[in-house]
Design a protein around this motif. Structure first.
Motif, PDB file in Angstrom:
ATOM      1  N   THR A   1       0.834  -1.195   0.000  1.00 19.78           N
ATOM      2  CA  THR A   1       0.000   0.000   0.000  1.00 19.78           C
ATOM      3  C   THR A   1       0.855   1.224   0.000  1.00 19.78           C
ATOM      4  OG1 THR A   1      -0.106  -0.053   2.390  1.00 19.78           O
ATOM      5  CG2 THR A   1      -1.859  -1.187   1.211  1.00 19.78           C
ATOM      6  N   SER A   2       0.310   2.327  -0.511  1.00 18.83           N
ATOM      7  CA  SER A   2       1.069   3.568  -0.593  1.00 18.83           C
ATOM      8  C   SER A   2       0.797   4.414   0.627  1.00 18.83           C
ATOM      9  CB  SER A   2       0.672   4.342  -1.855  1.00 18.83           C
ATOM     10  OG  SER A   2      -0.552   4.969  -1.644  1.00 18.83           O
ATOM     11  N   GLY A   3       1.743   5.321   0.900  1.00 16.18           N
ATOM     12  CA  GLY A   3       1.564   6.238   2.002  1.00 16.18           C
ATOM     13  C   GLY A   3       1.244   7.629   1.548  1.00 16.18           C
ATOM     14  N   ASP A   4       1.530   7.940   0.277  1.00 16.36           N
ATOM     15  CA  ASP A   4       1.401   9.317  -0.183  1.00 16.36           C
ATOM     16  C   ASP A   4       0.112   9.594  -0.926  1.00 16.36           C
ATOM     17  OD1 ASP A   4       3.818   9.916   0.864  1.00 16.36           O
ATOM     18  OD2 ASP A   4       4.933   9.444  -0.956  1.00 16.36           O
ATOM     19  N   ALA A   5      -0.553   8.582  -1.472  1.00 16.16           N
ATOM     20  CA  ALA A   5      -1.733   8.825  -2.304  1.00 16.16           C
ATOM     21  C   ALA A   5      -2.893   9.330  -1.450  1.00 16.16           C
ATOM     22  CB  ALA A   5      -2.146   7.540  -3.011  1.00 16.16           C
ATOM     23  N   PRO A   6      -3.759  10.145  -2.000  1.00 15.39           N
ATOM     24  CA  PRO A   6      -4.959  10.590  -1.282  1.00 15.39           C
ATOM     25  C   PRO A   6      -5.914   9.425  -1.091  1.00 15.39           C
ATOM     26  CG  PRO A   6      -4.997  11.348  -3.542  1.00 15.39           C
ATOM     27  CD  PRO A   6      -3.666  10.724  -3.321  1.00 15.39           C
TER      28      PRO A   6
ATOM     29  N   GLN B   1       2.519   9.118  -6.967  1.00 17.43           N
ATOM     30  CA  GLN B   1       2.931   9.708  -5.693  1.00 17.43           C
ATOM     31  C   GLN B   1       3.959   8.846  -4.974  1.00 17.43           C
ATOM     32  OE1 GLN B   1      -0.427  12.147  -3.707  1.00 17.43           O
ATOM     33  NE2 GLN B   1      -1.439  10.410  -4.683  1.00 17.43           N
ATOM     34  N   GLN B   2       3.915   7.542  -5.201  1.00 15.12           N
ATOM     35  CA  GLN B   2       4.931   6.664  -4.625  1.00 15.12           C
ATOM     36  C   GLN B   2       6.265   6.792  -5.357  1.00 15.12           C
ATOM     37  OE1 GLN B   2       3.556   2.606  -4.503  1.00 15.12           O
ATOM     38  NE2 GLN B   2       1.646   3.151  -3.501  1.00 15.12           N
ATOM     39  N   HIS B   3       6.180   7.065  -6.674  1.00  9.61           N
ATOM     40  CA  HIS B   3       7.391   7.125  -7.501  1.00  9.61           C
ATOM     41  C   HIS B   3       7.358   8.408  -8.339  1.00  9.61           C
ATOM     42  CE1 HIS B   3       7.891   2.877  -6.429  1.00  9.61           C
ATOM     43  NE2 HIS B   3       6.618   2.725  -6.764  1.00  9.61           N
ATOM     44  N   PRO B   4       7.496   9.577  -7.694  1.00  7.23           N
ATOM     45  CA  PRO B   4       7.347  10.848  -8.429  1.00  7.23           C
ATOM     46  C   PRO B   4       8.410  11.079  -9.494  1.00  7.23           C
ATOM     47  CG  PRO B   4       8.125  11.233  -6.188  1.00  7.23           C
ATOM     48  CD  PRO B   4       7.755   9.797  -6.253  1.00  7.23           C
ATOM     49  N   GLN B   5       9.516  10.323  -9.450  1.00  7.36           N
ATOM     50  CA  GLN B   5      10.579  10.516 -10.437  1.00  7.36           C
ATOM     51  C   GLN B   5      10.231   9.895 -11.784  1.00  7.36           C
ATOM     52  OE1 GLN B   5      13.570  12.011  -9.848  1.00  7.36           O
ATOM     53  NE2 GLN B   5      13.710  12.186  -7.624  1.00  7.36           N
ATOM     54  N   SER B   6       9.292   8.963 -11.797  1.00  6.78           N
ATOM     55  CA  SER B   6       8.951   8.263 -13.040  1.00  6.78           C
ATOM     56  C   SER B   6       8.015   9.102 -13.902  1.00  6.78           C
ATOM     57  CB  SER B   6       8.293   6.913 -12.734  1.00  6.78           C
ATOM     58  OG  SER B   6       7.872   6.289 -13.921  1.00  6.78           O
TER      59      SER B   6
ATOM     60  N   TYR C   1      -2.729  17.886  -6.351  1.00  2.00           N
ATOM     61  CA  TYR C   1      -1.849  19.064  -6.300  1.00  2.00           C
ATOM     62  C   TYR C   1      -1.885  19.692  -4.911  1.00  2.00           C
ATOM     63  CZ  TYR C   1       0.085  23.682  -7.132  1.00  2.00           C
ATOM     64  OH  TYR C   1       0.846  24.826  -7.039  1.00  2.00           O
ATOM     65  N   GLU C   2      -3.065  19.828  -4.346  1.00  5.15           N
ATOM     66  CA  GLU C   2      -3.222  20.544  -3.075  1.00  5.15           C
ATOM     67  C   GLU C   2      -2.783  19.725  -1.871  1.00  5.15           C
ATOM     68  OE1 GLU C   2      -7.009  23.400  -4.346  1.00  5.15           O
ATOM     69  OE2 GLU C   2      -7.370  21.479  -3.315  1.00  5.15           O
ATOM     70  N   THR C   3      -2.737  18.400  -1.993  1.00  7.26           N
ATOM     71  CA  THR C   3      -2.413  17.556  -0.841  1.00  7.26           C
ATOM     72  C   THR C   3      -1.038  16.910  -0.911  1.00  7.26           C
ATOM     73  OG1 THR C   3      -3.505  15.653  -1.897  1.00  7.26           O
ATOM     74  CG2 THR C   3      -4.840  17.039  -0.420  1.00  7.26           C
ATOM     75  N   SER C   4      -0.425  16.856  -2.077  1.00  4.94           N
ATOM     76  CA  SER C   4       0.856  16.168  -2.200  1.00  4.94           C
ATOM     77  C   SER C   4       1.995  17.041  -1.676  1.00  4.94           C
ATOM     78  CB  SER C   4       1.132  15.797  -3.665  1.00  4.94           C
ATOM     79  OG  SER C   4       2.422  15.220  -3.774  1.00  4.94           O
ATOM     80  N   PRO C   5       2.914  16.463  -0.894  1.00  2.00           N
ATOM     81  CA  PRO C   5       4.073  17.227  -0.419  1.00  2.00           C
ATOM     82  C   PRO C   5       5.210  17.276  -1.435  1.00  2.00           C
ATOM     83  CG  PRO C   5       4.105  15.022   0.519  1.00  2.00           C
ATOM     84  CD  PRO C   5       2.856  15.109  -0.319  1.00  2.00           C
ATOM     85  N   HIS C   6       5.084  16.548  -2.546  1.00  2.28           N
ATOM     86  CA  HIS C   6       6.164  16.451  -3.533  1.00  2.28           C
ATOM     87  C   HIS C   6       5.989  17.509  -4.626  1.00  2.28           C
ATOM     88  CE1 HIS C   6       7.475  12.708  -1.735  1.00  2.28           C
ATOM     89  NE2 HIS C   6       6.274  12.177  -1.912  1.00  2.28           N
ATOM     90  N   GLU C   7       6.994  18.362  -4.820  1.00  6.16           N
ATOM     91  CA  GLU C   7       6.912  19.352  -5.892  1.00  6.16           C
ATOM     92  C   GLU C   7       6.864  18.679  -7.263  1.00  6.16           C
ATOM     93  OE1 GLU C   7       9.625  22.876  -7.862  1.00  6.16           O
ATOM     94  OE2 GLU C   7       9.619  22.692  -5.671  1.00  6.16           O
ATOM     95  N   LEU C   8       7.581  17.547  -7.406  1.00  2.00           N
ATOM     96  CA  LEU C   8       7.558  16.838  -8.689  1.00  2.00           C
ATOM     97  C   LEU C   8       6.132  16.402  -9.043  1.00  2.00           C
ATOM     98  CD1 LEU C   8      10.777  14.609  -8.542  1.00  2.00           C
ATOM     99  CD2 LEU C   8      10.343  16.533 -10.064  1.00  2.00           C
ATOM    100  N   VAL C   9       5.389  15.939  -8.042  1.00  4.67           N
ATOM    101  CA  VAL C   9       4.007  15.530  -8.286  1.00  4.67           C
ATOM    102  C   VAL C   9       3.152  16.740  -8.646  1.00  4.67           C
ATOM    103  CG1 VAL C   9       1.944  14.516  -7.239  1.00  4.67           C
ATOM    104  CG2 VAL C   9       4.188  13.510  -6.795  1.00  4.67           C
TER     105      VAL C   9
END
Length: 567
Positions: A64-69, A135-140, A163-171
């Motif tokens: 399971t992912s930790g970053d997805a909404p 969100q798990q792999h923002p580099q891809s 966009y509003e909930t992700s902490p990753h700028e890449l996302v």
């Protein structure tokens, strides 16, 4: 005693039910792969051999992912399961997720690509999982690619939420790129609100880009207002470029104002490019008046290109550019103002004179003259172009010359291209000749193309496709004499194909009982097959037909199309 016997009987029934349940679960989790050799339809006396191979196709443990909404994605999953038949599709997606995560862990990019194609074939149902994987792999970038392919206006709220909930700028940057191509009318207002926030320059630049793709008055107004505010030079250039992309009619006056007031060379060049796309023939005289100013910044060549585009004649640009060359005097060349008033015939004659003098040593300028000749389509250009091809002391690109010669509609052009096929020329030269014959000469090219098919060379497939593209009644005989097939060119390690023993050179005859002779057709069949479904794939190896039973989904092979004679 009777009670003990009844308890014993009930206990046996419970044990039997447990064994049946365990057997069903075992069958579900560990499907077997079987391979059998079938009797070849081409040789009824060939022996029949059967053997079974078990491939290790157990799905990887679900992660399971930790970053997805999670609330958004779980809601979407629940809605899928409410309709008829969606439980099976959801199971497919969950199995694909496990396979995708395994491919990522093993860094098997080729297998990952095939799995993502299978996921994308599920349509909108794949979007929540793709967002979660992103969100798990923002580099891809591959998850973004398939989100781009699947998105529609209804998905804008999902992108905004991420966009509003992700902490990753890449996302966040990925969401902005997706919004750039999203047709939801609320996108521009959302982007305008973002510009009022304090954001890094990289994010502001991405928002400006996203606005540029929404070709409406609102987006152009936001950008024009932004240009009026103090900006760093780099931000100004991004805004100018974005305004040009919108195509708003107000941009033309803005570009002229920038040319008159700016002293920055990059800004001036961008403004000229904007005029080439938003101006018209009436602006040419205004541009000529700016020539002295632009010469101070050594931008006259950009001005010449803009004038040529506005007047729709590349010859004007070429002739004007020669006025600033070192050879202008010895070529007795005209000035820019004089060139501006030449008609099309006079421009063609000027270009012909320059090519015949053999005095132009600049290879770029020569290639521009050849390109102008190609676009002219005049039959009288053919002899000079063929002469340039034969003149091996020049550095002109021979492929460009072949394309130019092919664009001249004359029997001499056909004869020249046929001669390229008849000679022992490099493969890339012959391929260019086939392409030129197919694009320009239709049935006049049949004899040369059919000869190329009959040679059986690697270019026979290209010639076959050219004949099929031309079409017409004359093509049926030759097309019926050959058939296309699909051959395996390579095997991806750790894939189903590697585990069950497929080999390079195997010819695929059918997939899931459907005959297929085209690679895109086979890819579509694979993508539309459930991972829970056992599938037969029939191949031919050295004249012997063989059948493999595999799981649905990606096979793990690279394909190439081949041409087989029916005689």
């Amino acid at each position: 005693m009777h009670l003990d016997q009844q308890l014993f009987s009930n206990r046996n029934i419970l044990i039997l039910l447990c064994l049946i349940t365990a057997a069903l679960l075992t069958y579900q989790l560990f499907p077997s792969d079987t391979i059998s050799e079938k009797r070849s339809p081409l040789n009824e006396t060939s022996p029949v051999a059967k053997r079974t191979v078990r491939g290790d196709d157990r799905p990887a443990r679900d992660k399971t992912s930790g970053d997805a909404p999670a609330s958004m994605l779980n809601t979407r999953r629940s809605s899928f399961l409410e309709s008829d038949g969606t439980a099976s599709r959801m199971n497919d997606i969950l199995l694909l997720r496990r396979e995708i995560e395994t491919a990522i862990e093993k860094k098997n990019s080729a297998l990952l690509e095939l799995l993502l194609r299978s996921l994308a074939a599920r349509g909108a149902e794949a979007v929540p999982l793709l967002l979660e994987l992103l969100q798990q792999h923002p580099q891809s970038h591959r998850f973004e690619y398939y989100l781009h392919e699947l998105q529609d206006a209804s998905m804008f709220p999902l992108f905004r939420h991420v966009y509003e909930t992700s902490p990753h700028e890449l996302v966040q940057r990925t969401m902005l790129r997706l919004m750039a191509d999203n047709t939801n009318p609320e996108v521009v207002a959302f982007l305008e609100d973002l510009l009022e926030q304090s954001l890094p320059d990289s994010m502001t630049g991405m928002i400006i880009y996203a606005l540029s793709t929404h070709k409406d008055q609102h987006a152009a107004t936001v950008l024009l207002n932004l240009l009026d505010e103090p900006q760093a030079e780099e931000s100004t250039w991004k805004i100018i470029d974005a305004l040009i992309q919108t195509g708003d009619p107000r941009v033309k006056d803005t570009m002229f104002d920038l040319i008159r007031t700016s002293s920055n060379r990059q800004t001036l060049a961008l403004a000229l490019r904007g005029l080439s796309q938003t101006g018209d023939k009436t602006t040419v005289s205004q541009l000529i008046s700016l020539l002295p100013v632009l010469k101070q910044h050594q931008l006259q060549h950009v001005l010449y290109g803009t004038i040529g585009e506005l007047l729709g004649n590349k010859g004007i640009t070429i002739l004007m550019s020669l006025t600033d060359s070192d050879q202008a005097a010895e070529l007795n060349h005209l000035g820019p103002q004089e060139i501006l008033f030449l008609d099309e015939t006079e421009i063609f004659d000027q270009v012909t004179r320059l090519l015949k003098t053999h005095q132009i040593s600049d290879n770029f300028m020569l290639s521009q003259l050849v390109e102008y000749y190609r676009d002219s389509g005049k039959e009288e250009a053919g002899p000079l172009l063929r002469e340039l091809y034969a003149r091996r002391n020049t550095h002109l690109n021979r492929l460009d010359l072949i394309e130019a010669i092919g664009s001249i509609p004359s029997p001499d052009s056909v004869q020249f291209l046929e001669s390229l096929l008849a000679q022992q020329n490099p493969e890339y030269i012959r391929w260019a000749a086939i392409e030129a014959l197919q694009q320009n000469f239709g049935e006049q090219a049949f004899s040369a193309l059919i000869r190329e098919i009959q040679t059986g060379t690697p270019l026979a497939m290209a010639a076959y496709d050219a004949v099929a593209e031309i079409g017409g009644p004359g093509t049926r005989t030759i097309l019926d004499s050959y058939q296309k097939g699909i051959s395996i060119s390579n095997i991806i390690p750790d894939s189903q194909a590697a585990r069950i023993g497929l080999q390079p050179g195997d010819i695929i005859r059918s997939y899931n009982h459907q005959e297929t002779t085209h690679a895109p057709e086979l890819q579509q069949l694979v993508s539309s097959t459930s991972l829970l479904e056992p599938v037969e794939i029939e191949i031919e190896r050295q004249g012997q037909m063989m059948t493999y039973v595999i799981n649905g989904g990606s096979i793990g092979i690279y394909l190439q199309e081949i041409l087989e004679s029916c005689q």
